[in-house]
Design a protein around this motif. Structure first.
Motif, mmCIF file in Angstrom:
data_model
loop_
_atom_site.group_PDB
_atom_site.id
_atom_site.type_symbol
_atom_site.label_atom_id
_atom_site.label_comp_id
_atom_site.label_asym_id
_atom_site.label_seq_id
_atom_site.Cartn_x
_atom_site.Cartn_y
_atom_site.Cartn_z
ATOM 1 N N ILE A 37 0.634 -1.142 -0.102
ATOM 2 C CA ILE A 37 0.132 -0.072 0.044
ATOM 3 C C ILE A 37 0.904 1.311 0.019
ATOM 4 O O ILE A 37 0.657 2.368 -0.795
ATOM 5 C CB ILE A 37 -0.722 0.140 1.083
ATOM 6 C CG1 ILE A 37 -2.030 -1.243 1.013
ATOM 7 C CG2 ILE A 37 -1.736 1.182 1.397
ATOM 8 C CD1 ILE A 37 -2.969 -1.335 2.317
ATOM 9 N N LYS A 38 1.956 1.307 0.879
ATOM 10 C CA LYS A 38 3.011 2.480 1.080
ATOM 11 C C LYS A 38 3.647 2.463 -0.545
ATOM 12 O O LYS A 38 3.776 3.637 -0.986
ATOM 13 C CB LYS A 38 3.761 2.401 1.875
ATOM 14 C CG LYS A 38 3.179 2.279 3.415
ATOM 15 C CD LYS A 38 2.669 3.774 3.707
ATOM 16 C CE LYS A 38 2.398 4.069 5.035
ATOM 17 N NZ LYS A 38 1.784 5.318 5.396
ATOM 18 N N GLY A 39 3.868 1.615 -1.052
ATOM 19 C CA GLY A 39 4.522 1.531 -2.375
ATOM 20 C C GLY A 39 3.698 2.003 -3.508
ATOM 21 O O GLY A 39 4.230 3.097 -4.228
ATOM 22 N N LEU A 40 2.323 1.829 -3.224
ATOM 23 C CA LEU A 40 1.364 2.311 -4.444
ATOM 24 C C LEU A 40 1.387 3.724 -4.149
ATOM 25 O O LEU A 40 1.175 4.447 -5.051
ATOM 26 C CB LEU A 40 0.243 1.388 -4.461
ATOM 27 C CG LEU A 40 0.170 0.119 -4.876
ATOM 28 C CD1 LEU A 40 -1.165 -0.790 -4.690
ATOM 29 C CD2 LEU A 40 0.300 0.135 -6.452
ATOM 30 N N GLU A 41 1.279 4.006 -2.980
ATOM 31 C CA GLU A 41 1.225 5.768 -2.516
ATOM 32 C C GLU A 41 2.389 6.354 -3.236
ATOM 33 O O GLU A 41 2.033 7.526 -3.783
ATOM 34 C CB GLU A 41 0.754 5.818 -1.373
ATOM 35 C CG GLU A 41 -0.351 5.431 -0.607
ATOM 36 C CD GLU A 41 -0.434 5.303 0.729
ATOM 37 O OE1 GLU A 41 0.517 5.896 1.569
ATOM 38 O OE2 GLU A 41 -1.458 5.025 1.342
#
Length: 1494
Positions: free
Chosen positions: A1276-1280
């Motif tokens: 999720i952090k990577g996609l953000e």
């Protein structure tokens, strides 16, 4: 012959199920060969054979069965899917293999069984083996018993517990088959080897001959050490990790034990010598600090099933127990005693009435025989209930201790047994009040037996369970009884103190036993030597030094410990603004044991020896000239004045480190007559200034303060020098402790007759509190202030009331409670002062805090408490509380339990009045709690509601003390929470929250109370309870709840996730996250193994849904950076482009100047911290793209990332000069380092965009590796982060190269079907941004490939994305042609998944609106059902369709008339900016977006 070998042309999996046995043998052999070659336990190849393993082991042909078992063994050992097969395979092994005629088949079946145990499926294995022990075939029975014996011998009794088969030993030992009897004897002996004498109790009922044989075998094992020779897979990994850490530790400590140094050698040997069958040749040495030596401790109760004795009790039990005739009462107790003897383990239930009845017999019955019997029954009940008895312990302990006044041996013996049994369910901390009260009892027998109970209890207590406050309380109380006149009491007290000393160490008690005379101290030490701690004391585990730990600092640089007496420089504010601040030694700070002590000033005062007058005289003669000493006692005031002036001039010249300097000077000034009784105001002024100067510049101790504080306080009333006296007191408080000086001032002032002294003392304290902050003990201060408020002198009264007003700023309006009893007129004056200051924020302290910035770092540890703001004052600990236990009479309790509901209601009303009148009460309420617990279960809803209101009222009146009654009352709260009446449920919820707010929530999760309620509760209870847990549990500290207690809730949580009631399901799903926060995902996933297959899917979906919302545990403070590996010479597999890469790297490095030419050896010795930019600006990206296009390196295409891809990326990053520290974090196994990398990159993005573009392909590749990780937080952090990156690239009008897109987009699309909404939304957002950076047609092709996925959700999302592309960019985007693409989309209409069908229909409908009727020709022929669905969808869409602008399209962007594909650009010579594949927009005269729209 050709016909016989025809099967070899078939695939391996088909050969494994062929009807010819030869074909199956060949298939099994090929499968085994394939299994050996697979190095990835998660390879998709394993799934082809997971369903065939059972068929292999139950093959009807003996040879084929043998080959099948060989293949199965390799499968179980190496495949991640092996755990799913355990049930079917083990059932087949027990039925067909374990007792097979062929020896090799039996051996292989045993090895497969043990391998299943090794992969942690021991519970399922043992279950099947135990089932096999009931088989009709004795050969199968004996084989199952033998296999169980071998499993226990290799893995130990923690993995193969005794309990599942312990009851089968007796019938198996009596079996008519000799082999069964012999194998069972071996199992019994092996069990004894692990659990010791517990086995003897379970063989006692066997025939004497059998018992004798087993006893002889047991005797042979005496002294033998039981250790496992084989470990579970998780244990192997853990010990391998310990070995690696131990190997790292060797580099720091040359004296590491040999077992640690040799561990790696053992480990390598174990891996290299691993045999196909059985355990490794070398097993891992045990390095655990807590590894058990010898026989494992096991409670015999663990092997017994609990029995519900309440249902078996005589119906007239309670009636007989109330009979006047003692023989009838005895019959009743005998029946209970027999019931408890026959059923030693008791099932949980409501035992409040039984405990109360037994307690009544013990306390009230005059017949000592019955008292002894009741005590014995209570002991057996406490032992049978174990921890569940804790809710009744608080009510029983004081009654039993009081009954020790009885001198009959049989009664005392029964009471001792009862106390010892009850202690197993409670703690000394919970019973400390009752124990201390019993030690102060008038009866010596009570004191003696209480002390002896403490001795026995301490022998079974962990040292960690005794905090310093409790140790001090017990020691102080025992010292008092140590001085009793009764010798028995003295001896018992000495024994208790000796045992406590043995448990806590002599050093821990030395300070508390200073005043004990030598004779008694020798007695204590005698008992100390005799004491025997009967439990294994768990020492705190020592952590190995981390791999990145710096070398240990020299001892000379170590900070002084908290107990150091060495002074350190601090800065103190001057008493007046004109004086200079001088550094002087202070005292070392130390944390106070309680919050109020911290609030009262968290530093520890320095101490010194009080000097004798002669020593003071001698030191004064050394320090001061004779003329000063003579001048101080001169009768002429002018000479005294001159002497003081000289003394003031000498003071700054003295050495602050000189011992006793301040005491000598102060006592000289005050001790030489007239001292501070000076009548001349000028001389007195100089004397006060001198003492203030000493206090500000020299270390001052309470000894020094004691010599002058009374005289200075008296001078507060002096008209001319009162201000100077106040300044001296302030300086002394600053040098020592405000609390200490205030206490001395008040105790002296309140004894004086002078109102002026009293009033000025109160005025000084008021000013001091404002200057220092509220650093005094409120309780003592309030008592003294009340004396001042009640003074007849108006000046004193006014000063005291003003001080109350100052205290209001710190303590709030609750302070008014202490003055409720004053006269109305006085109360009105106090209230007026209250109102002036109420709500005002107290000023920031200017004294008692550290002002020096230069010493801030070095004093951080020592003076942290001083600099910190005082903790809020807990008024609950200060308020005067009333003991209402005397008002809880037996008649009131009878009234509350009356059969008539009106009478019960009257009793509750009386109780409400008692509590309301008392306002604040002590936690000792007698037998009220059990009586209230019965009313919570009242059949009358109004009575139950009133009882809940009283409980809520009790919690508010008791404060934190209400926690001691949670175990009695909480089950009743939970019962009311499931009531059919909404007002009862609301009252129960308010009551639970009130108890939680006042006493904390920890006690709610003890004694399995919540698990019991969920087990038998109504749907309303389950609904309300899960909702409450979902709300409260996330707010509790992670380690505040016992994991063992939470584990008992998990099975009920899983059952309720699949409950028939919709509300129960909903709230249980919401509570998943709350439980997971405290237990963790892995523990909850492991608990899923015991669930039925039908419900596993729903439960796992709930776990996966909650998992992304778990708070990420921060990295340890000492491990914020992953260890940076040493550089090794590696060659990037880049073919002919290697030279170009090296050349590019050399150019980039050349910009750093001549310093970059240092040797490789010197680079290795550089600092560990890499301070270079995270990403470097360079010109070597184009070369990487060219190398990949020309197949010089691996193409970034895979289904699961292999090690070679990771190594390739690492090498490329090294060549690109990516920050070493960040690289170490990037390739670390711990996902928290990956989160740190993403955080660093996000922070670096706005300021280093050019460097990001130069390394964009590397960052995208690293993030694709993270797509294959299991942690959702990183995903999720990577996609953000990707959304931020692509947004920046869109704004810069950057165009992605073919290689960048092809190595990223296909991997991104794998996550578009993720079950988590946050992930799917993130992927969609990134895809929409990629459409602006990468050719639409390429994106369309990759999305079309996503339709081949087996994941229905992924196919659905891909079809939705295709709909978006077609809607916004037209049918011209379809690749390879419109007809081919639309045919494939239309084929999805016949998919069996409803969501896929709908998405496909929507996509075709969108194409219909763009192409019209032509679409039917493009999609080709459909079956009648699919065509009718499409027609119907088109008809409906026509009715609802409105002409709208294309969705989610950036402003100014129109669908292209023609899409031009961008090919990868090969740049032979790197020129230009060296970052982008395309020239900068300003150089070409048109933007990158315009290129895409050409």
């Amino acid at each position: 012959m050709a016909e016989d070998t025809e099967y070899k042309k078939l695939p391996v999996e088909e050969r494994c199920v062929h009807k010819l046995w030869k074909a199956r043998v060949d298939g099994y052999e090929e499968a085994a060969k394939l299994f050996r070659e697979l190095d990835d336990e998660k390879s998709p190849e394993w799934s082809k054979y997971a369903g065939l393993i059972k068929k292999m082991v139950v093959d009807s042909n003996a040879l084929a069965q043998e080959k099948g078992l060989e293949a199965a063994l390799i499968f179980v050992e190496n495949s991640s899917l092996a755990g799913r097969t355990v049930g079917d395979v083990m059932s087949g092994i027990v039925q067909k293999c374990i007792a097979a005629p062929k020896t090799k088949t039996k051996e292989l079946s045993v090895q497969v069984t043990l391998m299943y145990v090794e992969i942690e499926k021991h519970e399922a294995v043992l279950e099947e083996l135990v089932k096999g022990m009931d088989h009709k075939n004795p050969k199968i029975v004996s084989a199952c018993v033998a296999t169980t014996t071998q499993a226990m011998r290799e893995f130990g009794s923690k993995v193969i517990p005794v309990k599942p088969f312990i009851k089968k030993l007796a019938p198996l030992l009596a079996d008519r088959d000799k082999a069964v009897r012999d194998e069972t004897k071996q199992l019994a002996v092996e069990s004894y080897r692990w659990i010791g004498s517990v086995m003897r109790t379970h063989i006692a009922s066997l025939p004497q001959v059998t018992v004798k044989e087993l006893e002889d075998e047991f005797d042979k094992l005496k002294g033998e050490r039981a250790e496992p020779s084989r470990y579970l897979k998780s244990q192997q990994e853990k010990q391998a990790k310990i070995a690696d850490e131990a190997a790292t530790e060797d580099s720091y400590n040359e004296n590491t034990p040999p077992s640690n140094r040799k561990f790696k050698k053992y480990r390598k040997q174990a891996l290299s010598q691993k045999r196909l069958y059985g355990s490794p040749k070398y097993t891992y040495p045990r390095l655990d600090d807590d590894a058990e030596a010898g026989v494992e401790d096991l409670d015999p109760m663990d092997l017994i099933d609990p029995v519900d004795i309440l249902s078996k009790m005589p119906k007239d039990f309670y009636e007989k127990l109330d009979e006047k005739k003692w023989t009838l009462r005895k019959e009743s107790l005998e029946a209970l005693e027999k019931l408890l003897t026959d059923n030693p383990k008791v099932e949980g239930g409501e035992y409040g009435a039984l405990v109360s009845a037994l307690k009544k017999v013990i306390t009230k019955d005059s017949n000592v025989v019955l008292v002894a019997m009741a005590g014995k029954c209570l002991a057996m009940l406490a032992k049978g209930l174990s921890k569940r008895f804790s809710s009744y312990a608080t009510a029983c302990v004081p009654a039993l201790l009081e009954k020790f006044k009885e001198k009959k041996p049989n009664v005392v013996s029964a009471l001792r047994e009862a106390m010892d049994s009850i202690y197993a369910s409670t703690t000394l901390e919970a019973q400390q009040e009752h124990i201390v009260e019993a030690l102060t009892n008038k009866n010596p027998s009570v004191k003696s037996e209480t002390a002896l109970f403490l001795s026995r209890a301490l022998c079974r207590t962990q040292p960690t369970a005794l905090n310093k406050k409790l140790v001090k309380l017990l020691t102080t109380s025992l010292i008092k009884t140590l001085n009793e006149s009764d010798p028995t009491v003295r001896d018992s007290s000495a024994e208790a103190l000796g045992t406590l000393m043995k448990l806590m160490s002599e050093k821990a008690l030395a300070a508390l036993l200073v005043d004990v005379d030598p004779l008694k101290m020798s007695k204590i030490k005698e008992f100390h030597d005799k004491a025997e701690i009967k439990i294994k004391v768990t020492a705190p585990k020592k952590e190995l030094r981390p791999a990145t730990a710096p070398a240990a600092k020299a001892s000379s640089t170590a900070k002084p410990s908290g107990g150091s007496t060495e002074p350190k420089p601090v800065t103190r504010p001057a008493s007046t603004g004109a004086r200079k601040t001088v550094k002087k030694p202070g005292v070392v700070a130390g944390a106070a044991p309680a919050a109020l002590s911290k609030a009262a000033g968290g530093k520890t005062m320095a101490s010194e020896r009080e000097l004798t007058p002669e020593e003071v005289q001698d030191k004064a003669d050394e320090l001061l000239p004779a003329e000063i000493l003579n001048g101080l006692v001169d009768s002429n005031w002018k000479n005294r004045l001159a002497a003081m002036e000289q003394l003031l001039a000498h003071i700054p010249s003295y050495d602050v480190k000189q011992p006793g300097i301040s005491q000598t000077l102060v006592r000289t000034i005050n001790g030489r007559k007239p001292g501070l009784k000076e009548m001349n105001f000028q001389v007195l002024k100089l004397k006060l200034d001198a003492i203030r100067c000493i206090a500000e510049n020299f270390p001052v101790t309470p000894i020094t303060v004691d010599h002058v504080v009374n005289e200075i306080t008296e001078k507060l009333a002096d008209a001319k020098n009162g201000g100077a006296a106040a300044d001296v007191l302030t300086a002394l408080a600053d040098a020592t402790k405000l609390e200490y000086v205030v206490g001395k001032v008040l105790s002296f002032a309140l004894e004086q007759k002078s109102p002026k002294v009293q009033s000025e003392s109160f005025n000084w304290i008021s000013r001091a509190i404002i200057e220092f902050g509220f650093k005094v003990q409120p309780k003592t201060l309030i008592e003294d202030v009340r004396k001042g408020v009640q003074s007849t002198n108006p000046t004193v009264r006014g000063a005291a009331i003003q001080l109350v007003g100052t205290m209001t700023m710190y303590m709030g309006n609750a302070l008014m409670v202490f003055f409720d009893g004053e006269k109305p007129a006085l109360k009105s004056q106090i209230q007026t002062e209250f109102n002036k200051n109420l709500g005002e924020k107290p000023p920031k302290p200017i004294r008692g805090v550290q002002h020096s910035s230069t010493n801030a770092d070095e004093d951080e540890d020592e003076d942290g408490a001083d600099r910190a703001s005082p903790e809020p004052i807990n008024l609950a600990d200060l308020l005067p509380r009333v003991d209402i236990s005397s008002q809880i009479t037996e008649s009131l309790l009878k009234e509350m339990s009356d059969k008539d509901w009106k009478t019960r209601n009257e009793g509750l009303t009386k109780l409400q009045a008692i509590i309301s009148e008392a306002k604040l009460i002590k936690s000792s309420i007698g037998d009220l709690a059990p009586a209230l617990a019965h009313r919570l279960l009242d059949s009358n809803a109004k009575i139950a509601q009133t009882a809940l209101s009283i409980c809520e009222q009790l919690s508010t009146a008791m404060g934190a003390g209400c926690r001691s009654h949670v175990r009695v009352l909480f089950p009743g709260f939970l019962h009311a929470l499931g009531d059919s009446k909404s007002f009862v449920r609301a009252a129960a919820l308010n009551c639970i929250n009130s108890f939680g707010e006042q006493g904390g929530y920890k006690e709610f999760f003890e004694s399995e109370m919540i698990a019991d309620a969920l087990k038998s509760g109504s749907p309303a209870l389950k609904t309300e309870l899960w909702a409450w847990l979902a709300e409260k549990m996330p707010l509790l500290p992670p380690k505040s709840i016992s994991k063992e207690e939470l584990t008992t809730i998990v099975p009920h949580l899983y059952a309720h996730i699949c409950d028939r009631n919709a509300e129960v399901r909903k709230n249980a799903n919401e509570a998943v996250l709350a439980v997971m926060i405290h237990l963790g995902f892995d523990a909850m996933a492991r608990a899923l193994d015991k669930q039925k297959p039908a419900s596993k899917k729903d439960i796992m979906a709930a776990l996966e849904k909650a998992r992304p919302n778990l708070p990420v545990k921060p990295l340890p403070k000492g491990k914020q950076q992953a260890p940076i590996p040493e550089e090794t010479k590696k060659v990037v597999r880049s073919g002919g482009g290697a030279a170009a890469q090296k050349q590019g790297a050399a150019k980039a490095a050349g910009a750093a100047g001549d310093k970059a030419t240092t040797t490789a050896a010197s680079r290795k010795k550089e600092e560990d911290v890499d301070t270079s930019p995270l990403l470097a600006v360079n010109s070597i990206k184009n070369q990487r793209l060219i190398d990949e296009q020309k197949m010089r390196v691996l193409k970034w295409t895979f289904t699961t990332p292999r090690e070679e891809f990771t190594e390739l990326l690492r090498d490329q990053m090294t060549t690109a000069n990516v920050n070493k520290a960040m690289m170490a974090n990037m390739f670390h196994d711990d996902f928290r380092y990956h989160l740190k990398v993403i955080e660093q990159l996000s922070e670096d993005l706005p300021n280093n965009s050019k460097a990001l573009i130069c390394n964009l392909d590397l960052i995208l590749k690293w993030l694709t590796l993270r797509f294959y990780d299991t942690n959702p937080s990183v995903l999720i952090k990577g996609l953000e982060y990707l959304a931020q990156v692509f947004q920046m690239l869109v704004e810069m009008e950057y165009m992605m190269a073919e290689n960048e897109g092809s190595s990223f987009v296909p991997h991104l699309l794998l996550k578009i079907g993720d079950p988590k909404d946050a992930v799917r939304n993130g992927v969609r957002r990134v895809l929409r941004q990629i459409n602006l950076l990468y050719p639409f047609t390429k994106v369309f092709s990759y999305v079309m490939d996503g339709l081949k996925s087996k994941n229905a959700r992924q196919r659905t999302e891909c079809l939705d994305e295709l709909t978006f592309l077609i809607e916004n960019y037209g049918l011209g985007i379809c690749q390879p042609s419109q007809q081919v693409a639309l045919k494939e989309i239309a084929r999805q209409i016949s998919d069996r998944d409803n969501s896929v069908r709908n998405a496909a229909l929507n996509c075709i409908v969108m194409a219909y609106f763009l192409a019209g009727e032509k679409i039917y020709k493009l999609i080709g022929q459909l079956n009648e059902k699919d065509l009718s669905m499409l027609d119907e969808r088109i008809k409906r869409a026509k009715k609802t369709r409105k002409p709208t602008a294309p969705a989610d399209m950036p402003t100014g962007l129109k669908p292209p008339a023609q899409v031009v594909q961008q090919d990868s650009i090969e740049i032979e010579d790197t020129v230009g900016n060296g970052c982008d594949e395309l020239p900068p927009p300003e150089e070409e005269g048109f933007t990158g977006m315009e290129i895409a729209l050409l």
